[in-house]
Design an enzyme around this catalytic site. Structure first.
Site, PDB file in Angstrom:
ATOM      1  N   PHE A 203      34.055  39.854  38.591  1.00 21.35           N
ATOM      2  CA  PHE A 203      35.444  39.891  38.447  1.00 21.35           C
ATOM      3  C   PHE A 203      35.979  38.383  38.879  1.00 21.35           C
ATOM      4  O   PHE A 203      36.106  38.033  39.700  1.00 21.35           O
ATOM      5  CB  PHE A 203      36.317  40.810  38.963  1.00 21.35           C
ATOM      6  CG  PHE A 203      37.955  40.792  38.599  1.00 21.35           C
ATOM      7  CD1 PHE A 203      38.390  41.390  37.599  1.00 21.35           C
ATOM      8  CD2 PHE A 203      38.693  40.140  39.452  1.00 21.35           C
ATOM      9  CE1 PHE A 203      39.708  41.485  37.209  1.00 21.35           C
ATOM     10  CE2 PHE A 203      39.942  40.046  39.081  1.00 21.35           C
ATOM     11  CZ  PHE A 203      40.523  40.463  37.860  1.00 21.35           C
TER      12      PHE A 203
ATOM     13  N   ASP B  34      33.307  32.099  44.067  1.00 17.78           N
ATOM     14  CA  ASP B  34      34.638  32.474  44.073  1.00 17.78           C
ATOM     15  C   ASP B  34      34.752  33.525  45.127  1.00 17.78           C
ATOM     16  O   ASP B  34      34.312  34.496  45.435  1.00 17.78           O
ATOM     17  CB  ASP B  34      34.839  33.368  42.649  1.00 17.78           C
ATOM     18  CG  ASP B  34      35.959  34.089  42.567  1.00 17.78           C
ATOM     19  OD1 ASP B  34      36.653  33.808  43.475  1.00 17.78           O
ATOM     20  OD2 ASP B  34      36.113  34.477  41.409  1.00 17.78           O
TER      21      ASP B  34
ATOM     22  N   LYS C 239      44.428  34.179  46.448  1.00 23.84           N
ATOM     23  CA  LYS C 239      44.759  35.436  47.293  1.00 23.84           C
ATOM     24  C   LYS C 239      45.372  34.966  48.681  1.00 23.84           C
ATOM     25  O   LYS C 239      46.469  34.527  48.862  1.00 23.84           O
ATOM     26  CB  LYS C 239      43.892  36.584  47.274  1.00 23.84           C
ATOM     27  CG  LYS C 239      43.471  36.987  46.024  1.00 23.84           C
ATOM     28  CD  LYS C 239      43.084  38.452  45.761  1.00 23.84           C
ATOM     29  CE  LYS C 239      43.147  38.968  44.416  1.00 23.84           C
ATOM     30  NZ  LYS C 239      41.779  39.029  43.916  1.00 23.84           N
TER      31      LYS C 239
HETATM   32  C1  PLP Z   1      41.747  38.525  42.400  1.00 25.56           C
HETATM   33  C2  PLP Z   1      40.506  37.805  41.866  1.00 25.56           C
HETATM   34  C3  PLP Z   1      40.376  36.788  41.017  1.00 25.56           C
HETATM   35  C4  PLP Z   1      41.877  36.474  40.090  1.00 25.56           C
HETATM   36  O1  PLP Z   1      43.041  36.113  40.854  1.00 25.56           O
HETATM   37  P1  PLP Z   1      44.567  36.288  40.397  1.00 25.56           P
HETATM   38  O2  PLP Z   1      45.347  35.651  41.226  1.00 25.56           O
HETATM   39  O3  PLP Z   1      44.696  37.736  40.038  1.00 25.56           O
HETATM   40  O4  PLP Z   1      44.336  35.350  39.034  1.00 25.56           O
HETATM   41  C5  PLP Z   1      39.567  36.086  40.739  1.00 25.56           C
HETATM   42  N1  PLP Z   1      38.355  36.144  41.389  1.00 25.56           N
HETATM   43  C6  PLP Z   1      37.969  37.424  42.247  1.00 25.56           C
HETATM   44  C7  PLP Z   1      36.975  37.283  43.109  1.00 25.56           C
HETATM   45  C8  PLP Z   1      39.300  38.169  42.513  1.00 25.56           C
HETATM   46  O5  PLP Z   1      39.178  39.129  43.740  1.00 25.56           O
END
Ligand code: PLP
Length: 401
Positions: free
Chosen positions: A141, A226, A255
């Site tokens: 994700f 990520d 985040k």
């Molecule tokens: C939440 C998340 C995203 C996307 O972040 P948004 O601020 O919702 O666009 C990308 N990668 C990971 C691992 C995430 O948990």
């Protein structure tokens, strides 16, 4: 219930149904607790998918935001502002890197990492134009943009949004041999979550991430981590990769970087890699704005103390110990995770993840299910041990019959 029902009915009538929230309407929050429109209190065991690592209404972060609100909130990158240099310098330092490219949401930062890797591939590595490949993992994700969902394996997230962006190769997560086999001379990057959050808090086999580091280094391929959800304290370290002693070429952060106050994201890397950009080649109107920088600077200062990482490590040990005990009863099948972060597979005979979440809600605990009968537990790192124990007590009660 009338107030709650009215609010939900109205939201359903006038907002797209791209979410299916639990039937609770939050009106205020403090620390690890939220209060709904009826005055009921709930323990937040989701923490906005780690956006709220420092808790709701954290005084340091709110004060930093308030002070900046009174000074200047937005300049655009057409001009310099006086919080920008500090933000970039201190974030780079926290990451042990050299340069920062600020954005707003996580998805934008992932898009930025993809663009950086492609540009680096063409300009520095010498990959023929238009042929760059980025390897990603199944069940990833990384966000919701058209390009990002192009390399998702989740049909719900992907269906009906084609035509899809080419240039991505999907390999099984945790499988070094498959990654090795997928690499070609045109591979510019490997993009991975060090722990797959949305997939159910999947921790890869020991040695995998170190192996990815070795393979990518040997093939002159960028390792993009990520750490949007796994980073900034959640696992008991600043970065989840630290558990394996691995340093990537690029961190993607989001985040918690915005302290649960404003969206702040960034790509952090070396001067060689982020140095590929020239004026006009990439950007964002709000990226790196003064309010975002002021809040993120406070987040960075809080992380520098190490106290949140330590809390996550200590409370995390306790959380995993307690959840481990529940596996002997049969109701909990598997527990995964690291630090104050757990994916809990509940025996389907106890209901779907959604049903368990609703039962927990009735007992004053808010969690989110992922797939099937899996729930994830990720409270704010500021939660007290007593509150955590109370939350676990509610889970035990829901799983008792
Ligand atoms: C939440 C998340 C995203 C996307 O972040 P948004 O601020 O919702 O666009 C990308 N990668 C990971 C691992 C995430 O948990």
């Amino acid at each position: 219930m009338a107030t709650t029902d009215r609010a939900i009915a109205s939201a359903e009538a006038h907002s797209a149904h791209n979410y299916h929230p639990l039937p609770v309407v939050i009106a205020s929050a403090d620390g690890a607790w939220m209060t709904d429109v009826e005055g009921r209190r709930f323990l937040d065991m989701l923490a906005g998918y780690s956006a709220l690592n420092f808790g709701h209404g954290n005084r340091r972060l709110i004060e930093a935001a308030k002070a900046q609100l009174e000074r200047v909130t937005l300049t655009s990158r057409a001009f310099h502002h006086d919080r920008f240099a500090d933000f970039c310098t201190q974030l780079a330092e926290l990451c042990g890197m050299e340069m920062v490219l600020p954005m707003n949401t996580g998805a934008e930062a992932v898009e930025t990492a993809v663009k950086t890797a492609r540009k680096w591939g063409y300009r520095t590595k010498g990959v023929p134009d238009g042929t760059a490949k980025i390897i990603v993992a199944a069940d990833n994700f990384h966000g919701r943009t058209t390009t990002i969902i192009s390399f998702s394996t989740d049909e719900e997230a992907r269906a009906d949004y084609g035509p899809y962006t080419p240039g991505f190769e999907i390999v099984p997560y945790g499988d070094l041999a498959a990654l090795d086999a997928a690499m070609t001379d045109n591979t510019v990057a490997v993009l991975l979550e060090p722990i797959q959050g949305e997939a159910g808090v999947l921790v890869p086999p020991p040695g995998y991430l170190a192996g990815v580091r070795e393979l990518t280094r040997a093939r002159n391929v960028l390792f993009i981590a990520d750490e949007i959800q796994s980073g900034l304290g959640r696992t008991g370290k600043t970065f989840a990769l630290e558990h394996e002693g691995v340093v990537p070429d690029m961190y993607v952060l989001g985040k918690a970087l915005g302290g649960g106050v404003v969206p702040v994201s960034a790509v952090v890397s070396s001067a060689e890699i982020l140095g590929v950009f020239r004026p006009g080649e990439h950007g964002s109107t709000f990226g790196g704005n003064p309010l975002a920088c002021a809040v993120a600077l406070e987040v960075i200062a809080m992380l520098r103390t190490g106290e949140y990482q330590q809390r996550a490590a200590e409370l995390g040990d306790h959380l995993h110990h307690e959840l481990g005990l529940m596996t002997t009863g049969g109701a909990v099948e598997t527990v995964r995770g690291r630090g104050l972060w757990a994916g809990v597979d509940i025996s389907p005979s106890y209901g779907t993840g959604r049903e368990i979440s609703e039962k927990l809600m009735d007992r004053g605990v808010l969690v989110k299910d992922t797939h099937g009968s899996t729930i994830r537990i990720a409270p704010p790192l500021v939660i007290s041990k007593e509150d955590l124990d109370w939350g676990l007590e509610q889970l035990r009660a829901v799983l008792t019959r």
